[in-house]
Design a protein around this motif. Structure first.
Motif, PDB file in Angstrom:
ATOM      1  N   GLU A 144       0.790  -1.286  -0.021  1.00 57.07           N
ATOM      2  CA  GLU A 144      -0.076  -0.186  -0.217  1.00 57.07           C
ATOM      3  C   GLU A 144       0.861   1.190  -0.072  1.00 57.07           C
ATOM      4  O   GLU A 144       0.429   2.289  -0.766  1.00 57.07           O
ATOM      5  CB  GLU A 144      -0.788   0.098   1.045  1.00 57.07           C
ATOM      6  N   GLN A 147       2.593   1.867  -3.283  1.00 53.20           N
ATOM      7  CA  GLN A 147       1.708   2.497  -4.598  1.00 53.20           C
ATOM      8  C   GLN A 147       1.505   3.957  -4.151  1.00 53.20           C
ATOM      9  O   GLN A 147       1.549   4.710  -5.017  1.00 53.20           O
ATOM     10  CB  GLN A 147       0.423   1.955  -4.334  1.00 53.20           C
ATOM     11  N   GLN A 150       4.397   6.323  -4.514  1.00 60.84           N
ATOM     12  CA  GLN A 150       5.010   6.442  -5.662  1.00 60.84           C
ATOM     13  C   GLN A 150       6.513   6.320  -5.831  1.00 60.84           C
ATOM     14  O   GLN A 150       7.301   6.664  -6.619  1.00 60.84           O
ATOM     15  CB  GLN A 150       4.583   7.769  -6.714  1.00 60.84           C
ATOM     16  N   LEU A 181       5.023  -5.595  -8.650  1.00 61.53           N
ATOM     17  CA  LEU A 181       5.579  -4.391  -7.780  1.00 61.53           C
ATOM     18  C   LEU A 181       6.911  -4.520  -8.024  1.00 61.53           C
ATOM     19  O   LEU A 181       7.696  -5.675  -8.214  1.00 61.53           O
ATOM     20  CB  LEU A 181       5.268  -4.955  -6.092  1.00 61.53           C
TER      21      LEU A 181
END
Length: 237
Positions: A144, A147, A150, A181
């Motif tokens: 989390e 993401q 960034q 990822l």
């Protein structure tokens, strides 16, 4: 899935769960800060302060983790980055340090906020890492963060000599591949030294790393706010 977690030790509520004990610990941290700021050795300082306040072994462990000299606090604060500083950057995670601290937090163990604003727990690896019920959730929380921040890439660094480090590396690598990822998972014989020398940005609450690294990010502090994680948190100042 096993039934292990990294929750409280028997007796932790007695030594950390009352206002009287917390007040005593805060005074002990003040005394430690005074001594460390005058270049007294950490071991001698914690022995002296521990005896003075009649602290138990785990209270002394918490005291050491929370304490720092004025110079250390100033140095660490000057290198701390904000979430906005991480965009498009490569960051290095002190694998076991981050994993175990978050597992402890999610297991409702006591977590301590130190003078440097970092969060620490009382669990350790002791030569072998054992996966717990909260491990998967921790990996998801870091995804989390990956993401939202960034960040370009996360490089996890684990201690090569720790037994089972290969297994946890594989779990994280598989998760990263399944979820697309940009993560690398590596191990080093001396991860502290490696992170201090090679990482532009490191995530750790290890005092030696924080003193010697270039820049660091307080991931646990960020996650507690951002994900609204409830914690048995003791502010040590």
């Amino acid at each position: 899935m096993n039934n292990r977690n990294r929750g409280k030790n028997t007796g932790d509520d007695a030594i950390f769960g009352t206002e009287k004990q917390i007040d005593k610990l805060k005074l002990a941290v003040q005394d430690m800060q005074y001594l460390l700021s005058r270049n007294y050795a950490e071991k001698a300082s914690s022995d002296l302060v521990g005896n003075h306040y009649r602290l138990k072994t785990r209270q002394i462990q918490a005291l050491r983790g929370a304490s720092a000299s004025d110079l250390q606090i100033q140095n660490r604060k000057s290198k701390e980055l904000e979430i906005s500083d991480l965009k498009n950057k490569i960051i290095y995670l002190d694998g076991f340090n981050v994993l175990i601290l978050l597992e402890s937090l999610l297991s409702e163990a006591y977590i301590f906020e130190g003078l440097d604003g970092c969060f620490r727990d009382l669990s350790g690896v002791f030569g072998t890492y054992k996966r717990v019920n909260q491990t998967q959730k921790v990996i998801e929380l870091i995804a989390e963060f990956f993401q939202k921040s960034q960040v370009e890439k996360i490089i996890w660094i684990f201690d090569k000599p720790v037994s089972n480090s290969g297994r946890i590396r594989q779990i994280i690598q598989d998760f990263a591949e399944e979820n697309n990822l940009n993560w690398d998972v590596d191990s080093e014989f001396n991860p502290d030294k490696f992170l201090a020398e090679n990482a532009e940005i490191v995530v750790s609450s290890d005092a030696w790393i924080l003193d010697h690294c270039k820049n660091w990010f307080n991931l646990v502090g960020y996650l507690m706010k951002e994900e609204n994680l409830s914690a048995n948190l003791i502010k040590m100042f």
